[in-house]
Write a protein that holds these residues in place. Sequence first.
Motif, PDB file in Angstrom:
ATOM      1  N   PRO A 203       5.741  56.284  27.557  1.00  9.77           N
ATOM      2  CA  PRO A 203       6.279  57.489  26.910  1.00  9.77           C
ATOM      3  C   PRO A 203       6.782  57.272  25.479  1.00  9.77           C
ATOM      4  O   PRO A 203       6.578  58.131  24.626  1.00  9.77           O
ATOM      5  N   GLN A 204       7.421  56.118  25.203  1.00  9.19           N
ATOM      6  CA  GLN A 204       7.914  55.906  23.835  1.00  9.19           C
ATOM      7  C   GLN A 204       6.755  55.710  22.863  1.00  9.19           C
ATOM      8  O   GLN A 204       6.751  56.245  21.763  1.00  9.19           O
ATOM      9  N   LEU A 205       5.758  54.925  23.289  1.00 11.95           N
ATOM     10  CA  LEU A 205       4.604  54.685  22.410  1.00 11.95           C
ATOM     11  C   LEU A 205       3.863  55.994  22.142  1.00 11.95           C
ATOM     12  O   LEU A 205       3.360  56.230  21.037  1.00 11.95           O
ATOM     13  N   ALA A 206       3.822  56.867  23.157  1.00 13.27           N
ATOM     14  CA  ALA A 206       3.106  58.148  23.021  1.00 13.27           C
ATOM     15  C   ALA A 206       3.787  59.086  22.020  1.00 13.27           C
ATOM     16  O   ALA A 206       3.173  60.041  21.541  1.00 13.27           O
ATOM     17  N   ILE A 207       5.060  58.819  21.723  1.00 16.99           N
ATOM     18  CA  ILE A 207       5.761  59.657  20.727  1.00 16.99           C
ATOM     19  C   ILE A 207       5.207  59.403  19.324  1.00 16.99           C
ATOM     20  O   ILE A 207       5.169  60.296  18.477  1.00 16.99           O
ATOM     21  N   MET A 208       4.762  58.168  19.060  1.00 14.98           N
ATOM     22  CA  MET A 208       4.263  57.829  17.723  1.00 14.98           C
ATOM     23  C   MET A 208       3.025  58.661  17.402  1.00 14.98           C
ATOM     24  O   MET A 208       2.139  58.821  18.237  1.00 14.98           O
ATOM     25  N   ALA A 209       2.978  59.190  16.197  1.00 10.77           N
ATOM     26  CA  ALA A 209       1.827  60.005  15.790  1.00 10.77           C
ATOM     27  C   ALA A 209       0.583  59.120  15.698  1.00 10.77           C
ATOM     28  O   ALA A 209       0.679  57.905  15.526  1.00 10.77           O
ATOM     29  N   HIS A 210      -0.581  59.763  15.814  1.00 12.86           N
ATOM     30  CA  HIS A 210      -1.842  59.027  15.693  1.00 12.86           C
ATOM     31  C   HIS A 210      -2.268  58.940  14.231  1.00 12.86           C
ATOM     32  O   HIS A 210      -2.094  59.878  13.456  1.00 12.86           O
ATOM     33  N   ASN A 211      -2.860  57.807  13.865  1.00 12.04           N
ATOM     34  CA  ASN A 211      -3.506  57.668  12.557  1.00 12.04           C
ATOM     35  C   ASN A 211      -4.623  56.652  12.725  1.00 12.04           C
ATOM     36  O   ASN A 211      -4.493  55.720  13.516  1.00 12.04           O
ATOM     37  N   CYS A 212      -5.716  56.840  12.006  1.00  8.45           N
ATOM     38  CA  CYS A 212      -6.830  55.893  12.115  1.00  8.45           C
ATOM     39  C   CYS A 212      -6.576  54.620  11.304  1.00  8.45           C
ATOM     40  O   CYS A 212      -7.429  53.726  11.272  1.00  8.45           O
ATOM     41  N   VAL A 213      -5.416  54.563  10.627  1.00 12.87           N
ATOM     42  CA  VAL A 213      -4.923  53.311  10.032  1.00 12.87           C
ATOM     43  C   VAL A 213      -3.486  53.148  10.536  1.00 12.87           C
ATOM     44  O   VAL A 213      -2.535  53.605   9.903  1.00 12.87           O
ATOM     45  N   PRO A 214      -3.314  52.538  11.719  1.00 12.64           N
ATOM     46  CA  PRO A 214      -1.973  52.458  12.307  1.00 12.64           C
ATOM     47  C   PRO A 214      -1.065  51.463  11.590  1.00 12.64           C
ATOM     48  O   PRO A 214      -1.562  50.506  10.991  1.00 12.64           O
ATOM     49  N   ASN A 215       0.241  51.704  11.656  1.00 12.85           N
ATOM     50  CA  ASN A 215       1.192  50.696  11.153  1.00 12.85           C
ATOM     51  C   ASN A 215       2.052  50.139  12.294  1.00 12.85           C
ATOM     52  O   ASN A 215       2.947  49.348  12.074  1.00 12.85           O
ATOM     53  N   VAL A 216       1.750  50.588  13.529  1.00 11.03           N
ATOM     54  CA  VAL A 216       2.440  50.071  14.714  1.00 11.03           C
ATOM     55  C   VAL A 216       1.402  49.352  15.577  1.00 11.03           C
ATOM     56  O   VAL A 216       0.309  49.878  15.806  1.00 11.03           O
ATOM     57  N   ILE A 217       1.731  48.138  16.008  1.00 11.91           N
ATOM     58  CA  ILE A 217       0.852  47.393  16.924  1.00 11.91           C
ATOM     59  C   ILE A 217       1.586  47.245  18.249  1.00 11.91           C
ATOM     60  O   ILE A 217       2.817  47.287  18.273  1.00 11.91           O
ATOM     61  N   HIS A 218       0.859  47.104  19.329  1.00 15.45           N
ATOM     62  CA  HIS A 218       1.555  46.874  20.593  1.00 15.45           C
ATOM     63  C   HIS A 218       0.792  45.854  21.425  1.00 15.45           C
ATOM     64  O   HIS A 218      -0.428  45.737  21.313  1.00 15.45           O
ATOM     65  N   SER A 219       1.517  45.098  22.219  1.00 13.21           N
ATOM     66  CA  SER A 219       0.871  44.182  23.155  1.00 13.21           C
ATOM     67  C   SER A 219       1.415  44.473  24.549  1.00 13.21           C
ATOM     68  O   SER A 219       2.604  44.742  24.713  1.00 13.21           O
ATOM     69  N   ILE A 220       0.492  44.459  25.512  1.00 15.13           N
ATOM     70  CA  ILE A 220       0.850  44.774  26.898  1.00 15.13           C
ATOM     71  C   ILE A 220       0.846  43.465  27.695  1.00 15.13           C
ATOM     72  O   ILE A 220      -0.081  42.666  27.559  1.00 15.13           O
ATOM     73  N   HIS A 221       1.918  43.241  28.467  1.00 13.89           N
ATOM     74  CA  HIS A 221       2.099  41.983  29.209  1.00 13.89           C
ATOM     75  C   HIS A 221       1.861  42.205  30.703  1.00 13.89           C
ATOM     76  O   HIS A 221       2.792  42.511  31.447  1.00 13.89           O
ATOM     77  N   PRO A 222       0.594  42.038  31.153  1.00 19.92           N
ATOM     78  CA  PRO A 222       0.277  42.318  32.556  1.00 19.92           C
ATOM     79  C   PRO A 222       1.053  41.441  33.540  1.00 19.92           C
ATOM     80  O   PRO A 222       1.372  41.876  34.640  1.00 19.92           O
ATOM     81  N   SER A 223       1.376  40.199  33.127  1.00 20.50           N
ATOM     82  CA  SER A 223       2.054  39.316  34.086  1.00 20.50           C
ATOM     83  C   SER A 223       3.539  39.659  34.220  1.00 20.50           C
ATOM     84  O   SER A 223       4.244  39.100  35.038  1.00 20.50           O
ATOM     85  N   ASP A 224       4.001  40.611  33.401  1.00 23.10           N
ATOM     86  CA  ASP A 224       5.403  41.042  33.477  1.00 23.10           C
ATOM     87  C   ASP A 224       5.456  42.555  33.714  1.00 23.10           C
ATOM     88  O   ASP A 224       6.058  43.310  32.959  1.00 23.10           O
ATOM     89  N   GLY A 225       4.733  43.004  34.754  1.00 26.50           N
ATOM     90  CA  GLY A 225       4.752  44.420  35.124  1.00 26.50           C
ATOM     91  C   GLY A 225       4.169  45.341  34.066  1.00 26.50           C
ATOM     92  O   GLY A 225       4.535  46.506  33.963  1.00 26.50           O
ATOM     93  N   PHE A 226       3.241  44.810  33.243  1.00 31.01           N
ATOM     94  CA  PHE A 226       2.609  45.595  32.166  1.00 31.01           C
ATOM     95  C   PHE A 226       3.636  46.091  31.137  1.00 31.01           C
ATOM     96  O   PHE A 226       3.468  47.148  30.539  1.00 31.01           O
ATOM     97  N   ARG A 227       4.688  45.287  30.957  1.00 32.38           N
ATOM     98  CA  ARG A 227       5.677  45.618  29.914  1.00 32.38           C
ATOM     99  C   ARG A 227       4.967  45.681  28.562  1.00 32.38           C
ATOM    100  O   ARG A 227       4.086  44.864  28.274  1.00 32.38           O
ATOM    101  N   MET A 228       5.316  46.689  27.768  1.00 34.19           N
ATOM    102  CA  MET A 228       4.686  46.874  26.465  1.00 34.19           C
ATOM    103  C   MET A 228       5.703  46.598  25.351  1.00 34.19           C
ATOM    104  O   MET A 228       6.843  47.050  25.423  1.00 34.19           O
ATOM    105  N   VAL A 229       5.269  45.827  24.350  1.00 35.90           N
ATOM    106  CA  VAL A 229       6.121  45.494  23.209  1.00 35.90           C
ATOM    107  C   VAL A 229       5.481  46.077  21.958  1.00 35.90           C
ATOM    108  O   VAL A 229       4.313  45.786  21.656  1.00 35.90           O
ATOM    109  N   ALA A 230       6.229  46.937  21.248  1.00 34.35           N
ATOM    110  CA  ALA A 230       5.705  47.549  20.015  1.00 34.35           C
ATOM    111  C   ALA A 230       6.399  46.945  18.803  1.00 34.35           C
ATOM    112  O   ALA A 230       7.614  46.743  18.805  1.00 34.35           O
ATOM    113  N   ARG A 231       5.612  46.666  17.760  1.00 37.55           N
ATOM    114  CA  ARG A 231       6.137  46.116  16.505  1.00 37.55           C
ATOM    115  C   ARG A 231       5.496  46.847  15.343  1.00 37.55           C
ATOM    116  O   ARG A 231       4.485  47.522  15.512  1.00 37.55           O
ATOM    117  N   VAL A 232       6.084  46.676  14.153  1.00 38.53           N
ATOM    118  CA  VAL A 232       5.408  47.211  12.972  1.00 38.53           C
ATOM    119  C   VAL A 232       4.481  46.118  12.441  1.00 38.53           C
ATOM    120  O   VAL A 232       4.842  44.944  12.403  1.00 38.53           O
TER     121      VAL A 232
END
Length: 499
Positions: A203-232
Amino acid sequence: MGDSSYKVLECAELGRYGVAARDLKAGELLFEETPFAVGPKLDSPPLCLECCCPVDGGEGGPRCSRCGWPLCEDCMTAGELLYHRGECEVFSASGVRFRPVEDSTAGCVQLDCITPLRVLLAKEADEARWKREMEPMEYHDAVRREGANWKVDEHNIVSFLCGPCKLGKRFSTELVQRAIGLLDVNAFEGRTSSGYSCRGLYPQLAIMAHNCVPNVIHSIHPSDGFRMVARVAVDVKEGEKLYTTYTYTLTGTVARQSILKLSKFFTCRCARCIDPTELGTHFSSILCSKCSGGFITSTDPLDENAEWKCANCGFKTSGAAVQKVVMTIHNEIDELACLEYEASRLEAYESVYKKYRSVLHPLHFINTSIRHSLIELYGRIPGYEMAELPDILLERKVELCRSILRVLDVFEPGKSRARAMILYELHAPLIMLAQSAFARGEDTRDGRSLKQQLNEAAQILEECSGILEWEDPATPEGILANVAKQSLAQLRQSIEMLD
């Protein structure tokens, strides 16, 4: 929602969107979150409902002993199930069994209900989070009702869950459609530790607007319950919008627009989409056959039927004609993916690359995709292994990497995973070229000493491992982060010995 790094604003055009609450430095953490629900993508072939690995969906394929739905041998014996538990109870209680399928490689409609069902069960388990994070999310109810998929979903998912699965009293048909809509519009693709595709609602990541040149990256950690970490990915000034992307950045405008219209129900009007040259990269441009050095680009990139025109000589052609050319080349390349992992595969990609050199702009997305395939092959297949590559092919690999980096610098600027993966591919041929020149008794290459060349490779490895260390250590990228760190330590030792 959010912390001191970003805040949520609202406007008519974007709905809710995120902006930087203060000046942010490239790589800085924005937020972390666990998915509201995670599960198979739409149209998945038969797969294990716990780990998402492909399974045999036919008679005799592996099944959960309780509910009879697909579950791989490993997950059956692994003890407690994390993801399949919820629907297992529903299917066991209602007596609904999985029906064997003829073709285990084709999309399996029966599995389309799994992730929406997990969303509904998660709502029951945590009403407070549903109210706080899911209720404000857009699900484009009115537009979806007009589309063909609404009736299909009504039949395959809504009627199935509310009828045979006996959930009609627990969940209204409107709520089931809402769960489907929330997933269609907001889900992000993830990968399991073994690299299989799935989707999750963040839900938090979905708040970020879409752009075809993003300035936010995210990595998903499947071994930790698919926890997602977002960075600039880049430095972002206070008050600037934060952008993620709902498409693959290395596709052309026509394909990106089509995906966004079909699945996300909007037309993207970012700076990249409205520019026929895609920010000067000419990522979708074809070469003009009527003049020398002219590029043919769309006269209106947001309209797939618009005319295409050469900026140099004025020659015009239809959007349909350009798409036909692109599809023809695409189909030819798709066939190469079936070739064995041997020398002939690499040579086939090189030959297609040469064949269309006079048709496509050098940085065209098709050329970029061929370069990705070649980079993966050079240094890895018999006949072209790293130790046996002559200088000319080491140079070729360097040039392929640098061409992709030129594109990534524009479309995924900063600390992106895609950039890190290419940097890793680039470091080895650079070291080998430096060593090769040194072995021939040449003190310099391109006017630089051996030490300077090795230092460049060390900087590349450092940048690469710095980005990949944000990945889940159980994933291929996370494992590569460690390999890069070890290579960097060895390289630094070699450099010290030069003093």
